[in-house]
Design an enzyme around this catalytic site. Sequence first.
Site, PDB file in Angstrom:
ATOM      1  N   SER A  26       0.791  -1.235   0.000  1.00 24.67           N
ATOM      2  CA  SER A  26       0.000   0.000   0.000  1.00 24.67           C
ATOM      3  C   SER A  26       0.822   1.282   0.000  1.00 24.67           C
ATOM      4  CB  SER A  26      -0.945  -0.016   1.205  1.00 24.67           C
ATOM      5  OG  SER A  26      -0.184  -0.051   2.390  1.00 24.67           O
ATOM      6  N   TYR A  45      -0.650   1.611  -7.403  1.00 23.19           N
ATOM      7  CA  TYR A  45      -1.333   1.136  -6.185  1.00 23.19           C
ATOM      8  C   TYR A  45      -2.855   1.235  -6.383  1.00 23.19           C
ATOM      9  CZ  TYR A  45      -3.544   1.435  -1.625  1.00 23.19           C
ATOM     10  OH  TYR A  45      -4.412   1.267  -0.569  1.00 23.19           O
TER      11      TYR A  45
END
Length: 322
Positions: free
Chosen positions: A75, A139
């Site tokens: 993340s 992401y």
Amino acid sequence: MKLLVTGGAGYVGSVCAAHLIEAGHEVVVLDDLSTGHRDAVPAGATFVEGELGAAAGEVLGAGGFEGVLHFAARSLVGESVQRPELYWDGNVVASFRLLEAVRAHGVPRLVFSSTAATYGEPEQVPIPETAPTRPTNPYGASKLAIDHMITSYATAHGLAATSLRYFNVAGAHVTGTERLGERHAVETHLIPLVLQVAAGTRESISIYGEDWPTPDGTCVRDYIHVDDLADAHLLALTHATGSRHDVYNLGSGHGFSVREVVEACRTVTGHPIPAVVAPRRAGDPAVLVASSELAAERLGWKPSRTELERIVSDAWEFARSR
Ligand code: UFG
């Protein structure tokens, strides 16, 4: 319910696992400890150390699972730009393997950690779920790809699925002797970085730009307490309906500027917290605020820990317990 929590040794996953156990669910945590911490897995959960893509089939093969809460992910936005292969493999390919295991073993429910990063630069604030999804980094793109995968599995295979798009998760789970919060090896998030200054492990906080088109010139974000986020996961589990994939934004609907966050940290900690203005960080939108009306309407979710000082003081309590 017997539930699999992937990434249950991480920040949001461990807090949600604690809430699930408190609510009486049986929790199995699967985590490879690449970024999570063994001691963050709440007491009462069964822990399996393993890589998601490789181990999901075996874990779910034990049988009896009524749901999966899928938190395991990479993340870091910056890292995803530098090394996208890690995100396509660790997020998309691993999630595909998990979905295949869910299908093979007939698990009826899935709750997935999606993100505001699926929207990219917003055209409209507050951001509703109907906003265009144009992620600006791998992401966000990897999380959006998983959302699409889940939709197709719900339609074709009857899965009852929910994606929860988090805005800026903050705060910590601080109850009794339990302290679960954010501790990343590479910390990029504003509140823990500011609190490092108060704790004496960082000299000052850099404010990434003060020439943004916002009231005080610094970026505005929607900070949501991790315990409020956990409440939404429990509601999503009980509201899930077969063959549907529902998507909900989770935020408080209120934005705070970087300067307001730093000021709240000064009030909570009593530390002067020196701040230095630095250049803008590439890829930051000026304002990100959620519209969470759909979650309120359909799930009955209402965040209750929305004061910035409450969020910061729980994060501070956690930081001091380390
Ligand atoms: N910021 C600073 N100084 C710092 C760190 C952050 O000024 O040292 C600012 C950022 O520019 C931003 C705000 O503080 O305006 C919040 O930054 P964070 O890094 O804490 O959070 P982001 O808003 O960048 O990221 C969050 C989630 C990501 C998600 C993203 C979606 O943490 O996972 O929203 O845009 F991808």
